[in-house]
Write an enzyme that holds these catalytic residues in place. Structure first.
Site, PDB file in Angstrom:
ATOM      1  N   ARG A  61     -13.618  32.167  -7.178  1.00 20.44           N
ATOM      2  CA  ARG A  61     -14.232  32.321  -8.499  1.00 20.44           C
ATOM      3  C   ARG A  61     -15.734  32.574  -8.397  1.00 20.44           C
ATOM      4  NH1 ARG A  61     -15.369  28.259 -12.905  1.00 20.44           N
ATOM      5  NH2 ARG A  61     -15.062  29.360 -14.886  1.00 20.44           N
ATOM      6  N   HIS A  65     -17.546  35.622 -10.330  1.00 18.80           N
ATOM      7  CA  HIS A  65     -18.607  35.412 -11.308  1.00 18.80           C
ATOM      8  C   HIS A  65     -19.940  35.988 -10.827  1.00 18.80           C
ATOM      9  CE1 HIS A  65     -16.905  32.264 -14.283  1.00 18.80           C
ATOM     10  NE2 HIS A  65     -15.927  33.008 -13.781  1.00 18.80           N
ATOM     11  N   ASP A  73     -24.518  40.354  -5.711  1.00 20.43           N
ATOM     12  CA  ASP A  73     -25.852  40.208  -5.102  1.00 20.43           C
ATOM     13  C   ASP A  73     -26.234  38.764  -4.815  1.00 20.43           C
ATOM     14  OD1 ASP A  73     -26.188  39.253  -7.648  1.00 20.43           O
ATOM     15  OD2 ASP A  73     -27.738  40.696  -8.242  1.00 20.43           O
ATOM     16  N   ASN A  93     -20.311  29.258 -16.535  1.00 20.36           N
ATOM     17  CA  ASN A  93     -20.506  28.587 -15.246  1.00 20.36           C
ATOM     18  C   ASN A  93     -20.824  27.102 -15.345  1.00 20.36           C
ATOM     19  OD1 ASN A  93     -20.187  31.100 -13.981  1.00 20.36           O
ATOM     20  ND2 ASN A  93     -22.378  31.541 -14.048  1.00 20.36           N
ATOM     21  N   HIS A 192      -5.483  33.561 -10.988  1.00 22.04           N
ATOM     22  CA  HIS A 192      -5.185  32.343 -11.736  1.00 22.04           C
ATOM     23  C   HIS A 192      -3.855  31.728 -11.332  1.00 22.04           C
ATOM     24  CE1 HIS A 192      -8.173  33.108 -15.293  1.00 22.04           C
ATOM     25  NE2 HIS A 192      -8.768  32.945 -14.121  1.00 22.04           N
TER      26      HIS A 192
END
Length: 319
Positions: A61, A65, A73, A93, A192
């Site tokens: 994850r 994200h 990056d 988050n 998931h």
């Protein structure tokens, strides 16, 4: 072992990436500069997942994200500074994304053997692959050579990461904005099949939606009260049968109206993605193949290469 011709091609790309601002990613990027990079990451991930199975999903994850916010990056790893508010406290988050300590550990080990060489963004990409493999999923060749950003954006994290409340049209648009197809959307959503979600992200589904298995919804309510603010951080597995094993149960759950998140179930609601969900529910090998291809594609979202960015020595802060 990579063929000599492929290795030479990668070395050429490595050299050229320092001369141009648009260098290409390459699987053998660290072959000469840090030969033990991949084995070091793999060993650390193996250890972390053995200690806590859920960590595999958390590391996967993190990469997802990261890539959805201004490209792959490493920006999600940055702590806040006086000049910017980072992504860790963005709505998708905050109190949710985890595994930073594992990345710190990996980075520390790599700095000890080849200081200033392996980027935090590449660590995220390799750790995501190794996590999936550790939990029984497919492997893929990770393209390497990303560099790290020197800034992060809470605002971009709030708007770019697809929310669990999105309908199918919005999900397709969100992925398309990143250069990912509807096929990529359905394949990547299969992540998931591992991991957990917080009550605050599925409360509305289990109390208000009708396209949900009644017994499934009832079984979740005891640990997720209807009142907002009560038990918000209580967890439920995204796949109740095998939450720490990577396979195709996620799609079987969708066909039985047992998708935990609203956005999950949207993939099987009489719409354009139903046939792909059905295919994956019946053919795990095809799901694995498409998932691996989509992960490579996602990992190539706007990477910093060449002279852009930097190689952080501490993943939590710019050099």
């Amino acid at each position: 072992m990579m063929k000599i011709s492929s290795l030479i091609a990668c070395i050429v790309l490595f050299i050229s990436s320092w001369r141009t601002v648009n260098g290409q990613l390459c699987p053998a990027f660290y072959e000469k500069t840090c030969p033990s990079a991949l084995s070091t990451i793999k060993a650390a991930v193996k250890q972390a997942v053995a200690k806590e199975k859920r960590m595999g999903a958390s590391l996967l994850r993190l990469h997802f994200h990261d890539c959805f916010v201004n490209g792959c990056d490493g920006s999600i790893l940055l702590d806040d500074t006086p000049t910017f508010t980072g992504e860790k406290t963005a709505a998708p988050n905050n109190n949710s994304v985890r595994g930073f300590d594992v990345i710190d550990n990996i980075k520390s080990k790599l700095e000890a053997v080849c200081s200033g060489v392996v980027s935090c963004a590449d660590i995220l990409a390799v750790a995501a692959r190794d996590s999936v493999v550790e939990l029984g999923g497919p492997s893929w060749t990770v393209m390497l050579g990303r560099r790290d950003s020197t800034t992060a954006s809470q605002g971009s994290a709030n708007t770019s990461i697809p929310a669990p409340t999105l309908n199918l049209t919005a999900l397709i648009s969100s992925f398309r904005a990143q250069g990912l197809s509807t096929t990529d959307l359905v394949a990547l959503s299969g992540s998931h099949t591992i991991g957990q979600a917080r009550c605050t992200n599925f409360r509305a589904r289990i109390y208000n939606e009708t396209k949900i298995n009644t017994l499934f919804a009832s079984s979740l309510k005891a640990n997720c009260p209807s009142a907002s603010g009560s038990g918000d951080n209580n967890l439920a597995p995204l796949d109740r049968l095998t939450p720490t094993f990577f396979e195709n149960n996620y799609y079987k759950n969708l066909k039985s109206q047992k998708g935990l998140l609203h956005s999950d179930q949207q993939l099987f609601m009489g719409g354009s993605t139903d046939s792909q969900v059905t295919k994956y529910s019946l053919d795990q090998n095809t799901f694995f193949k498409d998932f691996a291809a989509a992960m490579v594609k996602m990992g190539n979202i706007k990477p910093l290469t060449g002279t852009k960015g930097q190689i952080r020595k501490n993943c939590r802060k710019p050099n």
